[in-house]
Design a protein around this motif. Structure first.
Motif, PDB file in Angstrom:
ATOM      1  N   PRO A  77       0.846  -1.189   0.000  1.00 23.01           N
ATOM      2  CA  PRO A  77       0.000   0.000   0.000  1.00 23.01           C
ATOM      3  C   PRO A  77       0.887   1.246   0.000  1.00 23.01           C
ATOM      4  CG  PRO A  77      -0.740  -1.557   1.662  1.00 23.01           C
ATOM      5  CD  PRO A  77       0.553  -2.084   1.112  1.00 23.01           C
ATOM      6  N   ILE A 131       2.338   2.741   3.163  1.00 21.07           N
ATOM      7  CA  ILE A 131       3.474   2.126   3.856  1.00 21.07           C
ATOM      8  C   ILE A 131       4.793   2.548   3.215  1.00 21.07           C
ATOM      9  CG2 ILE A 131       4.596  -0.102   4.285  1.00 21.07           C
ATOM     10  CD1 ILE A 131       1.805  -1.129   5.028  1.00 21.07           C
ATOM     11  N   VAL A 170      -5.884  -5.068  -1.235  1.00 20.75           N
ATOM     12  CA  VAL A 170      -4.710  -4.369  -0.692  1.00 20.75           C
ATOM     13  C   VAL A 170      -4.847  -2.865  -0.911  1.00 20.75           C
ATOM     14  CG1 VAL A 170      -2.226  -4.008  -0.983  1.00 20.75           C
ATOM     15  CG2 VAL A 170      -3.142  -6.311  -0.898  1.00 20.75           C
ATOM     16  N   GLY A 199      -5.618   0.101   2.292  1.00 23.52           N
ATOM     17  CA  GLY A 199      -4.651   1.101   2.701  1.00 23.52           C
ATOM     18  C   GLY A 199      -4.995   2.507   2.242  1.00 23.52           C
ATOM     19  N   ALA A 240       3.159   4.213  12.825  1.00 27.68           N
ATOM     20  CA  ALA A 240       3.932   3.091  12.298  1.00 27.68           C
ATOM     21  C   ALA A 240       3.353   1.768  12.789  1.00 27.68           C
ATOM     22  CB  ALA A 240       5.392   3.228  12.708  1.00 27.68           C
ATOM     23  N   SER A 286       0.237   0.911  10.989  1.00 29.46           N
ATOM     24  CA  SER A 286       0.417   0.431   9.621  1.00 29.46           C
ATOM     25  C   SER A 286       1.144  -0.894   9.553  1.00 29.46           C
ATOM     26  CB  SER A 286       1.077   1.471   8.731  1.00 29.46           C
ATOM     27  OG  SER A 286       1.780   2.391   9.461  1.00 29.46           O
ATOM     28  N   LEU A 332      -1.496  -3.095   8.782  1.00 25.24           N
ATOM     29  CA  LEU A 332      -1.821  -3.041   7.356  1.00 25.24           C
ATOM     30  C   LEU A 332      -0.806  -3.834   6.533  1.00 25.24           C
ATOM     31  CD1 LEU A 332      -2.812   0.582   6.241  1.00 25.24           C
ATOM     32  CD2 LEU A 332      -4.175  -1.491   6.120  1.00 25.24           C
ATOM     33  N   LEU A 333       0.467  -3.671   6.916  1.00 22.07           N
ATOM     34  CA  LEU A 333       1.547  -4.339   6.186  1.00 22.07           C
ATOM     35  C   LEU A 333       1.409  -5.847   6.277  1.00 22.07           C
ATOM     36  CD1 LEU A 333       4.280  -3.967   4.652  1.00 22.07           C
ATOM     37  CD2 LEU A 333       5.395  -4.227   6.854  1.00 22.07           C
ATOM     38  N   ALA A 369      -1.315  -6.866   4.016  1.00 16.82           N
ATOM     39  CA  ALA A 369      -0.927  -6.721   2.613  1.00 16.82           C
ATOM     40  C   ALA A 369       0.043  -7.817   2.194  1.00 16.82           C
ATOM     41  CB  ALA A 369      -0.307  -5.344   2.369  1.00 16.82           C
ATOM     42  N   LEU A 370       1.060  -8.104   3.043  1.00 20.68           N
ATOM     43  CA  LEU A 370       2.050  -9.114   2.695  1.00 20.68           C
ATOM     44  C   LEU A 370       1.404 -10.491   2.592  1.00 20.68           C
ATOM     45  CD1 LEU A 370       5.276  -8.163   4.668  1.00 20.68           C
ATOM     46  CD2 LEU A 370       4.864  -8.047   2.215  1.00 20.68           C
TER      47      LEU A 370
END
Lengths: 273, 278
Positions: free
Chosen positions: A113, A116, B213, B217, B251, B254, B257-258, B261-262
């Motif tokens: 995203p 990030i 994804v 985000g 941070a 997120s 979120l990371l 997403a991964l």
């Protein structure tokens, strides 16, 4: 292909809905900018003149446009160098585990995203003591567009016959000569396509840029700030201009893409025979 | 070929300097506490404890994941139907339709979101249409500045990401396979069910995951059309870097979120056609 009206009709209805929803809002902005001008009682002749005058009056917009063009050019140049080197490396040893890993890392800023990618660079630059500005935006854009150029260049390299490289080396060409006279001429079109596409992406990029721009805003960041405040005729005017620019880039990409596909097919045939 | 090692080292150095170390410092930041508006460089798990115990963060996260999931499913259906429609056209038509899908991708993202305001607003196109067809007596103000507006806007903006991978997957189905199905007496529906769908599903899943994804985000669409109700996780993260000015918490938020997403990207890579990766 089989034809069945009972299948095609509902599918067509959905497809129409999809295309209308993609294009109607944009068309509406064109109309709205036109109408708002009419309400301001500006006739067609002075319409464009006052519009340009307004754009030139607004120093912030001029600066933002300059920043966008500067960042776009720098990012495309940097990304082309980086992505092409990476593609050549991966192509030379595609089975290596490290090549796969490198590819994955290059794709990360594009696949993650944008929020990030943006904030990790923001934190990194802050800790490194690098102030936000053109440099930080350029780094963000370079990483973002590298994946696109990498992909296009690698596709072309894969279509390129290995025999060509081997022949050059048999004839005693150094690695640099091989690159200069064999690989690079074949990469002209993909680099042009990838470069244009990358420039278009960079020109529109907003989310990463919002994190990385200090006082040096790019055009979309400026536009975003204006949009948050409200609706003004300037926004519609600016959007019309930006859309015009995007359409120009799109046409350029499409034209180059076609030539690229033609030349790729040609060299593929040559490679086969 | 050997001897490219110096080049490889330079490339890896660039990757480390601008991709891997920034990601690492972002991860490191998520463990740092903030005391009196200053970051203290002593790692703790406070941010994560805060993240999991604070119910408003939790609901925002879950609401955003649900939103992204809804958009993905909705676009999956619309996108598959559209791609299948395109695939059934003659080749010349197909090219035009695919290019028409790709063009909006080159248009500015915030312009497309802003344009949706004109459609969804009180004096917008959708309201005019509703009034014209007698579906509403007065303009519906509920179309803009809420979660539904975010849903619709994200759906529209992300549609090409869904349709294009399905088009690619359908394009890869060789005519011989369809011929074989027809020779063996399969009906059109049987061919679809047992041949076309299984062969194109990986592409569709990749498209859905991309959509997920990107939707999870995103903070621009919620910011511009979501109003107060349309507060999503992306906005929560972004606000930590603006008004709230709590970067480590941003941070940590997120990181969540990371992770999502991964996980989604690695599943998508596994499901996608291996040819794509070479």
């Amino acid at each position: 292909m089989m034809r069945n009206r009972f299948i095609d009709l509902p599918l067509a209805a959905v497809a129409v809905l999809v295309y209308v929803s993609l294009y109607l809002p944009i068309l509406l902005v064109f109309l709205l900018s036109f109408f708002s001008m009419r309400r301001g009682k500006v006739n067609w002749d002075t319409f464009s003149l006052s519009w340009y005058a307004k754009l030139f009056e607004n120093d912030a917009l001029g600066g933002a446009l300059w920043n966008s063009l500067l960042v776009g050019s720098l990012a495309v140049a940097a990304a082309a160098t980086f992505a092409t080197s990476a593609a050549i490396l991966v192509r030379s040893r595609p089975d290596r585990h490290s090549a796969r890993l490198l590819e994955y890392v290059i794709f990360l800023p594009f696949l993650l995203p944008p929020i990030i990618t943006g904030l990790s660079l923001l934190i990194y630059f802050r800790e490194a003591g690098v102030g936000r500005g053109i440099f930080t935006i350029t780094v963000g854009h370079t990483l973002f567009v590298s994946a696109i150029i990498y992909r296009i260049v690698l596709t072309r390299l894969n279509a390129l016959s290995r025999n060509l490289v081997e022949a050059a080396q048999d004839l005693g060409a150094t690695r640099i000569q091989t690159f200069r006279f064999i690989i690079l001429p074949n990469l002209r079109m993909p680099l042009l396509t990838g470069g244009l596409l990358a420039f278009a992406l960079s020109f529109d990029e907003t989310m990463i840029t919002l994190f990385l721009s200090g006082t040096d805003a790019t055009l979309p960041v400026r536009l975003y700030a204006m949009m948050r405040v409200g609706f003004t005729p300037t926004i519609n005017a600016l959007i019309t201009l930006l859309l015009g620019f995007s359409i120009l880039l799109t046409v350029a990409v499409a034209l180059v893409w076609r030539r690229n596909a033609d030349s790729a097919r040609k060299s593929y045939r040559e490679g086969r025979t | 070929m050997t001897g490219y090692a110096p080049g490889a080292i330079v490339l890896w150095a660039i990757c480390a300097l601008f991709i891997l170390i920034p990601l690492a410092s972002f991860l490191a930041y998520s463990f740092l506490p903030v005391v009196d508006n200053a970051i203290v460089y002593e790692p703790t798990l406070d941010n994560f404890a805060n993240l999991f115990s604070n119910s408003s963060y939790r609901t925002t996260f879950l609401r955003t994941m649900l939103l992204a999931f809804e958009v993905s499913v909705f676009n999956f259906v619309l996108g598959y139907a559209t791609a299948y429609f395109i695939w059934r056209r003659p080749p010349a038509w197909r090219n035009v339709l695919v290019i028409a899908l790709a063009i909006p991708l080159l248009m500015s993202y915030i312009i497309k979101i802003y344009a949706m305001r004109g459609v969804l607003g009180t004096n917008g196109l959708l309201n005019s249409a509703l009034l014209a067809f007698g579906l509403a007596d007065e303009p519906v103000s509920a179309l803009l500045f809420n979660l539904t507006a975010v849903r619709i806007t994200l759906s529209v903006v992300l549609l090409p990401f869904m349709v294009l991978p399905i088009c690619v997957a359908l394009e890869r189905i060789t005519p011989q396979v369809l011929q074989a199905a027809a020779d063996l007496g399969a009906s059109e529906i049987q061919t679809f069910r047992w041949v076309i769908l299984p062969l194109s599903l990986p592409g569709a899943i990749v498209g859905a995951m991309f959509t997920f994804v990107l939707a999870s985000g995103d903070f621009l669409a919620p910011e511009l059309v979501g109003g107060i109700e349309g507060f999503t996780f992306g906005r929560l993260v972004f606000s930590q870097f603006g008004l709230a000015f709590n970067w480590p918490l941003g941070a940590a938020l997120s990181v969540l979120l990371l992770v999502v997403a991964l996980a989604v990207i690695s599943v998508a890579r596994r499901l996608s056609n291996p040819r794509w990766q070479t």
